[in-house]
Design an enzyme around this catalytic site. Structure first.
Site, PDB file in Angstrom:
ATOM      1  N   ASN A  17       3.134  20.349   8.686  1.00  0.00           N
ATOM      2  CA  ASN A  17       2.985  20.433  10.200  1.00  0.00           C
ATOM      3  C   ASN A  17       1.471  20.051  10.205  1.00  0.00           C
ATOM      4  O   ASN A  17       1.458  19.523  11.677  1.00  0.00           O
ATOM      5  CB  ASN A  17       3.574  21.381  11.323  1.00  0.00           C
ATOM      6  CG  ASN A  17       2.819  22.858  11.289  1.00  0.00           C
ATOM      7  OD1 ASN A  17       3.461  23.364   9.959  1.00  0.00           O
ATOM      8  ND2 ASN A  17       2.576  23.416  11.928  1.00  0.00           N
ATOM      9  N   ASP A  67      10.577  29.201   6.666  1.00  0.00           N
ATOM     10  CA  ASP A  67       9.225  30.388   6.242  1.00  0.00           C
ATOM     11  C   ASP A  67       9.416  31.018   5.642  1.00  0.00           C
ATOM     12  O   ASP A  67      10.168  31.593   5.210  1.00  0.00           O
ATOM     13  CB  ASP A  67       9.895  31.280   8.136  1.00  0.00           C
ATOM     14  CG  ASP A  67       8.550  32.276   8.055  1.00  0.00           C
ATOM     15  OD1 ASP A  67       7.859  32.391   6.681  1.00  0.00           O
ATOM     16  OD2 ASP A  67       8.507  32.351   9.671  1.00  0.00           O
ATOM     17  N   VAL A  68       7.843  30.582   4.557  1.00  0.00           N
ATOM     18  CA  VAL A  68       8.225  31.352   3.848  1.00  0.00           C
ATOM     19  C   VAL A  68       8.371  32.353   2.774  1.00  0.00           C
ATOM     20  O   VAL A  68       7.546  33.446   2.520  1.00  0.00           O
ATOM     21  CB  VAL A  68       6.912  30.654   2.448  1.00  0.00           C
ATOM     22  CG1 VAL A  68       6.375  28.825   2.538  1.00  0.00           C
ATOM     23  CG2 VAL A  68       5.605  31.467   3.230  1.00  0.00           C
ATOM     24  N   SER A 180      -7.808  28.733  -3.228  1.00  0.00           N
ATOM     25  CA  SER A 180      -9.539  29.029  -2.214  1.00  0.00           C
ATOM     26  C   SER A 180     -10.769  29.141  -3.590  1.00  0.00           C
ATOM     27  O   SER A 180     -10.206  29.189  -4.320  1.00  0.00           O
ATOM     28  CB  SER A 180      -9.618  30.102  -1.368  1.00  0.00           C
ATOM     29  OG  SER A 180     -10.863  30.391  -1.277  1.00  0.00           O
ATOM     30  N   TYR A 236      -7.383  37.620   2.501  1.00  0.00           N
ATOM     31  CA  TYR A 236      -7.711  36.345   1.933  1.00  0.00           C
ATOM     32  C   TYR A 236      -8.170  36.183   0.372  1.00  0.00           C
ATOM     33  O   TYR A 236      -6.990  35.627  -0.046  1.00  0.00           O
ATOM     34  CB  TYR A 236      -8.490  35.616   2.855  1.00  0.00           C
ATOM     35  CG  TYR A 236      -8.109  34.186   2.479  1.00  0.00           C
ATOM     36  CD1 TYR A 236      -7.361  33.363   3.709  1.00  0.00           C
ATOM     37  CD2 TYR A 236      -9.478  33.801   2.528  1.00  0.00           C
ATOM     38  CE1 TYR A 236      -7.245  32.183   3.139  1.00  0.00           C
ATOM     39  CE2 TYR A 236      -9.180  31.461   2.058  1.00  0.00           C
ATOM     40  CZ  TYR A 236      -7.889  30.851   2.641  1.00  0.00           C
ATOM     41  OH  TYR A 236      -8.769  29.598   2.266  1.00  0.00           O
ATOM     42  N   LYS A 240      -5.875  35.307  -2.199  1.00  0.00           N
ATOM     43  CA  LYS A 240      -5.802  33.892  -3.567  1.00  0.00           C
ATOM     44  C   LYS A 240      -6.399  33.777  -4.416  1.00  0.00           C
ATOM     45  O   LYS A 240      -5.902  33.311  -5.690  1.00  0.00           O
ATOM     46  CB  LYS A 240      -6.736  32.982  -2.617  1.00  0.00           C
ATOM     47  CG  LYS A 240      -6.911  32.709  -1.456  1.00  0.00           C
ATOM     48  CD  LYS A 240      -5.418  31.067  -0.988  1.00  0.00           C
ATOM     49  CE  LYS A 240      -5.565  30.577   0.606  1.00  0.00           C
ATOM     50  NZ  LYS A 240      -4.193  29.644   0.704  1.00  0.00           N
ATOM     51  N   VAL A 267     -12.200  22.707   4.270  1.00  0.00           N
ATOM     52  CA  VAL A 267     -11.834  21.188   5.092  1.00  0.00           C
ATOM     53  C   VAL A 267     -12.006  21.688   6.649  1.00  0.00           C
ATOM     54  O   VAL A 267     -11.329  22.968   6.776  1.00  0.00           O
ATOM     55  CB  VAL A 267     -10.543  21.205   5.078  1.00  0.00           C
ATOM     56  CG1 VAL A 267     -10.002  19.834   5.542  1.00  0.00           C
ATOM     57  CG2 VAL A 267     -10.230  21.327   3.042  1.00  0.00           C
ATOM     58  N   ILE A 271      -7.994  26.307  10.611  1.00  0.00           N
ATOM     59  CA  ILE A 271      -7.299  27.546   9.409  1.00  0.00           C
ATOM     60  C   ILE A 271      -9.329  28.328   9.815  1.00  0.00           C
ATOM     61  O   ILE A 271      -9.529  29.203  10.063  1.00  0.00           O
ATOM     62  CB  ILE A 271      -7.531  28.015   8.097  1.00  0.00           C
ATOM     63  CG1 ILE A 271      -6.422  29.344   7.739  1.00  0.00           C
ATOM     64  CG2 ILE A 271      -8.647  27.381   6.850  1.00  0.00           C
ATOM     65  CD1 ILE A 271      -5.678  29.278   5.942  1.00  0.00           C
TER      66      ILE A 271
HETATM   67  N1  LIG Z   1      -8.918  24.882   5.503  1.00  0.00           N
HETATM   68  C1  LIG Z   1     -10.112  25.044   4.333  1.00  0.00           C
HETATM   69  O1  LIG Z   1     -11.432  25.221   4.252  1.00  0.00           O
HETATM   70  C2  LIG Z   1      -9.359  25.794   3.295  1.00  0.00           C
HETATM   71  C3  LIG Z   1     -10.462  25.552   2.072  1.00  0.00           C
HETATM   72  C4  LIG Z   1      -9.686  26.356   1.295  1.00  0.00           C
HETATM   73  C5  LIG Z   1      -8.211  27.197   1.208  1.00  0.00           C
HETATM   74  N2  LIG Z   1      -7.604  26.659   1.908  1.00  0.00           N
HETATM   75  C6  LIG Z   1      -6.091  26.610   1.924  1.00  0.00           C
HETATM   76  O2  LIG Z   1      -5.275  25.194   2.385  1.00  0.00           O
HETATM   77  C7  LIG Z   1      -4.125  25.947   2.969  1.00  0.00           C
HETATM   78  C8  LIG Z   1      -3.373  24.871   4.015  1.00  0.00           C
HETATM   79  O3  LIG Z   1      -4.640  25.629   5.174  1.00  0.00           O
HETATM   80  P1  LIG Z   1      -5.346  24.612   6.347  1.00  0.00           P
HETATM   81  O4  LIG Z   1      -6.525  24.601   6.363  1.00  0.00           O
HETATM   82  O5  LIG Z   1      -4.668  23.447   6.423  1.00  0.00           O
HETATM   83  O6  LIG Z   1      -4.789  25.309   7.810  1.00  0.00           O
HETATM   84  P2  LIG Z   1      -3.666  25.223   9.178  1.00  0.00           P
HETATM   85  O7  LIG Z   1      -4.044  23.713   9.903  1.00  0.00           O
HETATM   86  O8  LIG Z   1      -4.173  26.704   9.608  1.00  0.00           O
HETATM   87  O9  LIG Z   1      -2.538  24.984   8.432  1.00  0.00           O
HETATM   88  C9  LIG Z   1      -1.344  26.492   7.525  1.00  0.00           C
HETATM   89  C10 LIG Z   1      -0.118  25.750   7.377  1.00  0.00           C
HETATM   90  O10 LIG Z   1       0.232  27.197   7.518  1.00  0.00           O
HETATM   91  C11 LIG Z   1       1.553  27.609   8.003  1.00  0.00           C
HETATM   92  N3  LIG Z   1       1.962  28.606   8.131  1.00  0.00           N
HETATM   93  C12 LIG Z   1       1.119  30.080   8.099  1.00  0.00           C
HETATM   94  N4  LIG Z   1       2.106  30.866   7.732  1.00  0.00           N
HETATM   95  C13 LIG Z   1       3.806  30.726   7.824  1.00  0.00           C
HETATM   96  C14 LIG Z   1       4.660  31.170   7.135  1.00  0.00           C
HETATM   97  N5  LIG Z   1       4.845  32.046   7.141  1.00  0.00           N
HETATM   98  N6  LIG Z   1       6.288  29.853   6.800  1.00  0.00           N
HETATM   99  C15 LIG Z   1       5.621  28.699   7.239  1.00  0.00           C
HETATM  100  N7  LIG Z   1       4.258  27.619   6.763  1.00  0.00           N
HETATM  101  C16 LIG Z   1       3.173  29.011   7.462  1.00  0.00           C
HETATM  102  C17 LIG Z   1       0.965  26.668   9.240  1.00  0.00           C
HETATM  103  O11 LIG Z   1       2.620  26.400  10.423  1.00  0.00           O
HETATM  104  P3  LIG Z   1       1.557  27.044  11.897  1.00  0.00           P
HETATM  105  O12 LIG Z   1       1.712  25.755  11.947  1.00  0.00           O
HETATM  106  O13 LIG Z   1       3.330  27.168  12.286  1.00  0.00           O
HETATM  107  O14 LIG Z   1       1.174  28.030  11.850  1.00  0.00           O
HETATM  108  C18 LIG Z   1       0.308  25.628   8.902  1.00  0.00           C
HETATM  109  O15 LIG Z   1       1.231  24.719   8.831  1.00  0.00           O
HETATM  110  C19 LIG Z   1      -3.819  27.401   3.471  1.00  0.00           C
HETATM  111  O16 LIG Z   1      -3.050  27.997   2.529  1.00  0.00           O
HETATM  112  C20 LIG Z   1      -5.320  27.390   3.113  1.00  0.00           C
HETATM  113  O17 LIG Z   1      -5.442  29.343   2.934  1.00  0.00           O
HETATM  114  C21 LIG Z   1      -7.840  25.509   3.017  1.00  0.00           C
END
Ligand SMILES: NC(=O)c1ccc[n+]([C@@H]2O[C@H](COP(=O)([O-])OP(=O)(O)OC[C@H]3O[C@@H](n4cnc5c(N)ncnc54)[C@H](OP(=O)(O)O)[C@@H]3O)[C@@H](O)[C@H]2O)c1
Length: 312
Positions: A17, A67-68, A180, A236, A240, A267, A271
């Protein structure tokens, strides 16, 4: 034939989403893949699909609630994919949370967007993986740490287990587990733990989960450091690392499936309070590349954005 059926590959993305997940859906759909954008919140998920249709004219993206951490929700999505398509080609486990919370004054300073020099300082420190700085800005309650392990590791695992039968019906099955920068073994200080998790000949899912259980016990007892666990952004990091290790185990167990784990980069998303330094468009490139890896590609590998990277 409906427009959806005109596309060949079927992909399912968790946490689609917003953030990186939404962009993965967009890029896969632009590539001609049929995308099932899933989200735990129905309203947010449906709005995301509407956005992709309205802004980019994409008609090959549909929504399914997922929901995972909810087994019945996972089972329902498996039933849906099975009845609609009879197989799954690409599973992207993107859903994730951090196990820490930014302390209130810090969150306010960043969220209000008023203090741009402070945001630049935060970006530089986080980009340099300055864990001491991160620790000073965050608090890590036990409940949040447990939730982090549950979503990031157990959610990913439950999705893989549930969808592997449908993936095995695909001619080119792919699993992409979003990890990550902190998913590398080097972020676990304890040598014994590192050696165990890093030994692909001996590590098993059972042992990996015993170690996760020990981590949570040590967390609760306040003995992370002396037990060899990271004591900053610990859940975290551990979640990961476990995702990467699990991806290697998967690759060994299911040679027909090409499974990869990936650091999408730092990114700009919710988060990290949008302190990231690359766009979601850039961050989705690695996961999308891995979702579309050609047949014969190596499995069980860890990637740093679009580059192959050592897990050890
Ligand atoms: N952004 C970065 O710098 C970065 C770096 C390394 C890794 N990552 C990884 O990239 C992935 C995406 O993160 P993002 O940066 O895009 O963050 P984000 O914008 O916060 O998105 C996280 C997504 O995960 C969903 N989520 C959380 N718990 C869930 C559950 N139980 N079931 C289904 N969906 C769930 C959230 O849904 P809701 O909207 O309902 O909360 C949201 O859609 C994550 O695994 C994160 O650890 C991100």
């Amino acid at each position: 034939m409906s427009k959806m059926e005109a596309y060949k590959r079927i992909a399912l993305v968790t946490g689609g989403n917003k953030g990186i997940g939404l962009e993965i859906c967009r890029q896969l759909a632009l590539n001609g893949t049929n995308v099932i954008l899933t989200a735990r919140d129905e309203k947010r998920g449906k709005e995301a699909v509407e956005k992709l249709t309205k802004d980019y004219g994409l008609t090959n993206v549909i929504f399914y609630q997922l929901d995972v951490t909810d087994l019945s929700s996972i089972e329902s999505s498996v039933g849906f994919v099975k009845s609609q398509y009879g197989k799954l080609d690409i599973l992207v486990n993107n859903a994730g949370i951090v196990g820490h919370e930014f302390s209130k004054p810090i969150a306010e300073k960043i969220n209000n967007g008023g203090d741009s020099s402070y945001i630049l300082e935060v970006q530089a420190k986080l980009q340099a993986a300055d864990l001491k700085f991160l620790a000073a800005m965050t608090i890590e309650p036990y409940e949040k740490a447990k939730e982090c392990i549950d979503i990031n590791y157990y959610g990913t695992k439950a999705m893989c287990e549930a969808f592997i039968p449908l993936l095995q019906l695909s001619e080119s099955p792919r699993i992409v587990n979003v990890s990550s920068y902190f998913g590398k073994l080097e972020f676990i200080p304890g040598e014994n733990i590192r050696n165990e998790i890093g030994n692909i000949s001996t590590i098993t899912e059972v042992r990996l989960e015993e170690l996760l259980g020990t981590f949570l016990e040590d967390f609760k007892a306040g003995r992370l450091k002396e037990s060899g666990w990271p004591d900053m952004s610990s859940a975290y990091t551990v979640s990961k690392v476990a995702v990467c290790a699990y991806t290697r185990i998967l690759a060994k167990k299911y040679p027909k499936i090409i499974a990869s784990s990936v650091n999408p980069g730092y990114v700009k998303t919710d988060i990290n309070l949008n302190t990231g330094v690359i766009s979601t468009e850039e961050g989705a490139k690695g996961p999308v590349m891995l979702a579309l890896l050609p047949d014969g590609s190596s499995s069980g590998q860890f990637y740093d954005e679009t580059e192959l990277c050592s897990f050890e």
